[in-house]
Enzyme design. Structure first.
Site, PDB file in Angstrom:
ATOM      1  N   CYS A 129       0.837  -1.206   0.000  1.00 48.34           N
ATOM      2  CA  CYS A 129       0.000   0.000   0.000  1.00 48.34           C
ATOM      3  C   CYS A 129       0.872   1.257   0.000  1.00 48.34           C
ATOM      4  O   CYS A 129       1.731   1.416   0.872  1.00 48.34           O
ATOM      5  CB  CYS A 129      -0.923  -0.001   1.220  1.00 48.34           C
ATOM      6  SG  CYS A 129      -1.827   1.546   1.461  1.00 48.34           S
TER       7      CYS A 129
ATOM      8  N   CYS B  40       0.423   3.359   3.458  1.00 48.08           N
ATOM      9  CA  CYS B  40       0.789   2.844   4.779  1.00 48.08           C
ATOM     10  C   CYS B  40       2.106   3.462   5.261  1.00 48.08           C
ATOM     11  O   CYS B  40       2.962   3.836   4.446  1.00 48.08           O
ATOM     12  CB  CYS B  40       0.927   1.318   4.729  1.00 48.08           C
ATOM     13  SG  CYS B  40      -0.653   0.440   4.861  1.00 48.08           S
TER      14      CYS B  40
ATOM     15  N   HIS C 106      -4.255   0.215   7.961  1.00 44.33           N
ATOM     16  CA  HIS C 106      -4.787  -0.026   6.628  1.00 44.33           C
ATOM     17  C   HIS C 106      -6.202  -0.589   6.664  1.00 44.33           C
ATOM     18  O   HIS C 106      -6.947  -0.466   5.683  1.00 44.33           O
ATOM     19  CB  HIS C 106      -3.848  -1.008   5.901  1.00 44.33           C
ATOM     20  CG  HIS C 106      -4.188  -1.264   4.473  1.00 44.33           C
ATOM     21  ND1 HIS C 106      -3.923  -0.363   3.463  1.00 44.33           N
ATOM     22  CD2 HIS C 106      -4.771  -2.350   3.871  1.00 44.33           C
ATOM     23  CE1 HIS C 106      -4.334  -0.866   2.307  1.00 44.33           C
ATOM     24  NE2 HIS C 106      -4.848  -2.062   2.522  1.00 44.33           N
TER      25      HIS C 106
ATOM     26  N   ASN D 212     -13.648  10.196  -0.678  1.00 43.20           N
ATOM     27  CA  ASN D 212     -14.309   9.170  -1.486  1.00 43.20           C
ATOM     28  C   ASN D 212     -14.085   7.832  -0.790  1.00 43.20           C
ATOM     29  O   ASN D 212     -12.944   7.425  -0.587  1.00 43.20           O
ATOM     30  CB  ASN D 212     -13.730   9.110  -2.892  1.00 43.20           C
ATOM     31  CG  ASN D 212     -14.072  10.342  -3.711  1.00 43.20           C
ATOM     32  OD1 ASN D 212     -15.142  10.915  -3.556  1.00 43.20           O
ATOM     33  ND2 ASN D 212     -13.168  10.766  -4.565  1.00 43.20           N
TER      34      ASN D 212
ATOM     35  N   SER E  13      -9.191   5.010  -5.165  1.00 48.16           N
ATOM     36  CA  SER E  13      -8.189   4.149  -5.789  1.00 48.16           C
ATOM     37  C   SER E  13      -7.381   3.330  -4.800  1.00 48.16           C
ATOM     38  O   SER E  13      -6.599   2.470  -5.200  1.00 48.16           O
ATOM     39  CB  SER E  13      -7.225   5.008  -6.629  1.00 48.16           C
ATOM     40  OG  SER E  13      -6.570   5.957  -5.814  1.00 48.16           O
TER      41      SER E  13
ATOM     42  N   HIS F 298      -6.916   2.181   1.815  1.00 50.54           N
ATOM     43  CA  HIS F 298      -6.401   2.774   3.056  1.00 50.54           C
ATOM     44  C   HIS F 298      -7.237   4.012   3.388  1.00 50.54           C
ATOM     45  O   HIS F 298      -7.513   4.831   2.506  1.00 50.54           O
ATOM     46  CB  HIS F 298      -4.931   3.158   2.875  1.00 50.54           C
ATOM     47  CG  HIS F 298      -4.237   3.496   4.158  1.00 50.54           C
ATOM     48  ND1 HIS F 298      -3.331   2.641   4.762  1.00 50.54           N
ATOM     49  CD2 HIS F 298      -4.315   4.577   4.968  1.00 50.54           C
ATOM     50  CE1 HIS F 298      -2.880   3.196   5.872  1.00 50.54           C
ATOM     51  NE2 HIS F 298      -3.477   4.378   6.012  1.00 50.54           N
TER      52      HIS F 298
ATOM     53  N   HIS G 167      -8.458   7.420   3.783  1.00 44.97           N
ATOM     54  CA  HIS G 167      -7.875   8.707   3.438  1.00 44.97           C
ATOM     55  C   HIS G 167      -8.906   9.617   2.788  1.00 44.97           C
ATOM     56  O   HIS G 167      -9.971   9.182   2.349  1.00 44.97           O
ATOM     57  CB  HIS G 167      -6.683   8.516   2.488  1.00 44.97           C
ATOM     58  CG  HIS G 167      -7.062   8.119   1.092  1.00 44.97           C
ATOM     59  ND1 HIS G 167      -7.454   6.835   0.760  1.00 44.97           N
ATOM     60  CD2 HIS G 167      -7.120   8.849  -0.063  1.00 44.97           C
ATOM     61  CE1 HIS G 167      -7.723   6.786  -0.539  1.00 44.97           C
ATOM     62  NE2 HIS G 167      -7.538   7.995  -1.058  1.00 44.97           N
TER      63      HIS G 167
ATOM     64  N   GLN H 219      -9.016  13.914   0.792  1.00 44.45           N
ATOM     65  CA  GLN H 219      -8.212  14.842   0.011  1.00 44.45           C
ATOM     66  C   GLN H 219      -8.565  16.292   0.334  1.00 44.45           C
ATOM     67  O   GLN H 219      -9.663  16.575   0.836  1.00 44.45           O
ATOM     68  CB  GLN H 219      -8.410  14.581  -1.485  1.00 44.45           C
ATOM     69  CG  GLN H 219      -7.977  13.189  -1.932  1.00 44.45           C
ATOM     70  CD  GLN H 219      -8.056  13.017  -3.433  1.00 44.45           C
ATOM     71  OE1 GLN H 219      -7.464  13.771  -4.200  1.00 44.45           O
ATOM     72  NE2 GLN H 219      -8.801  12.006  -3.865  1.00 44.45           N
TER      73      GLN H 219
END
Length: 348
Positions: free
Chosen positions: A52, A55, A115, A155, A163, A166, A168, A170
């Site tokens: 990943c 990570c 993760h 998202n 995509s 993990h 996250h 933006q």
């Protein structure tokens, strides 16, 4: 003649935030869908994945190496849609052809070093650390002369364009105010000029009186299904007091925000007992150096699942060519979500 009832008959609902309408057809579903039971072989991810690129300690796709972070971590997107070193320029050919350069930054925020976690599986203390980071990014990016808007979003799920699994989100910041916040800017400003109060401040007060669409409530924040909801289980998180941006939130406010964020997303996961996909984003005052008393901070959640863990609802046909349409009403969605257990289904 039969009396009109908006819980039974087709009607349009107005969205005061963007000035648009949605067609609601409740007669097509006389009651909330029970949902299709599916035995999904849900992937169990490890706490750490050596492959990943998000990570701790791993090399990212752009070649940089992540630090061994223990809480949250933010970095400039290795493949940014917006970059700061774009020369000023524009193209114009009459009234029909116009383009203009756009500067900005795109950053990635890792919510946790683990993760295998998502927001509904994190504790409130760690979710607050995510909101702390949002607050700091809004403050620091907003200080830049060429940044007039900071868009924070998440998202969740590959069907929403995520995509990497993990956890996250933006942060994109740019010269111009993007389309959706710009619509809300115009509508909120007009309301404030007319009433001297924020539109969403009045809206939250009325929703708290009605209690029909409230999902989660604490001392400082509320999560609800908006009256004008478009997506099947759309929701919003809003502060009860008039707050224009994240900087104005105290530590107690941020804890309350994190509490609503967790409880709402647990509801989502429990609905079809799956990691519920959505796109979510914070809308707040621009960073253009002007006062924006009309703005009321809020967070939108747009989830695509309709009847089950695999049946999605996207904008197609009539909705793309005319205007959005839904069958299940906002009130039915709220009732369905409220009826779910508070405990995450994975902990059973």
């Amino acid at each position: 003649m039969e009396k009109f009832n908006f819980t039974e008959h087709s009607h349009r609902r107005f969205n005061p935030l963007n000035g648009e309408w949605i067609l609601v057809s409740p007669h097509r579903t006389k009651r909330p869908w029970q949902g299709k039971v599916e035995n999904l072989n849900e992937e169990r991810r490890p706490e750490y994945d050596p492959k990943c690129y998000l990570c701790p300690g791993n090399e990212r796709s752009g070649g940089q190496k992540n630090p061994d972070y223990a809480d949250t971590f933010v970095f400039q997107n290795d493949f940014s849609a917006l970059v700061p070193d774009v020369p000023n320029g524009e193209f114009s050919d009459g009234e029909l052809f116009y383009a203009k350069s756009e500067q900005g930054f795109c950053k990635v925020i890792c919510f946790s070093p683990r993760h295998d976690l998502t927001i509904p599986e994190m504790d409130v203390t760690n979710i607050k650390k995510v909101i702390d980071l949002w607050q700091n990014e809004y403050r620091e990016l907003g200080k830049l002369d060429f940044v007039n808007y900071v868009q924070i979003f998440e998202n969740k799920g590959d069907i929403m364009g995520c995509s990497n699994p993990h956890p996250h989100g933006q942060v994109w910041s740019q010269n111009s105010i993007p389309g959706e916040p710009a619509k809300e800017q115009e509508r909120q400003k007009a309301y404030y000029q007319k009433h001297g109060r924020t539109m969403l401040g009045d809206y939250v007060k009325r929703e708290l009186e009605l209690k029909e669409r409230i999902l989660v409530e604490n001392d400082y924040f509320v999560a609800l299904v908006p009256f004008w909801a478009t997506w099947p289980f759309e929701a919003m998180i809003l502060p009860k007091k008039e707050v224009a941006n994240l900087i104005q939130l105290s530590d107690e406010d941020k804890k309350a925000f994190a509490d609503c964020y967790k409880k709402l997303t647990v509801m989502y996961d429990n609905l079809f007992e799956t990691s519920f996909p959505y796109s979510a984003g914070v809308h707040q005052a621009p960073t253009d150096g002007e006062e924006h008393p009309e703005w009321h901070l809020h967070m939108h959640f747009y989830p695509p699942l309709l009847r089950s863990a695999t049946v999605k609802k996207f904008m197609v046909g009539y909705e793309m060519m005319a205007n959005p349409q839904r069958d299940i009403t906002a009130e039915q969605s709220a009732e369905r979500l409220r009826s779910l257990p508070a405990e995450h289904y994975k902990t059973k």
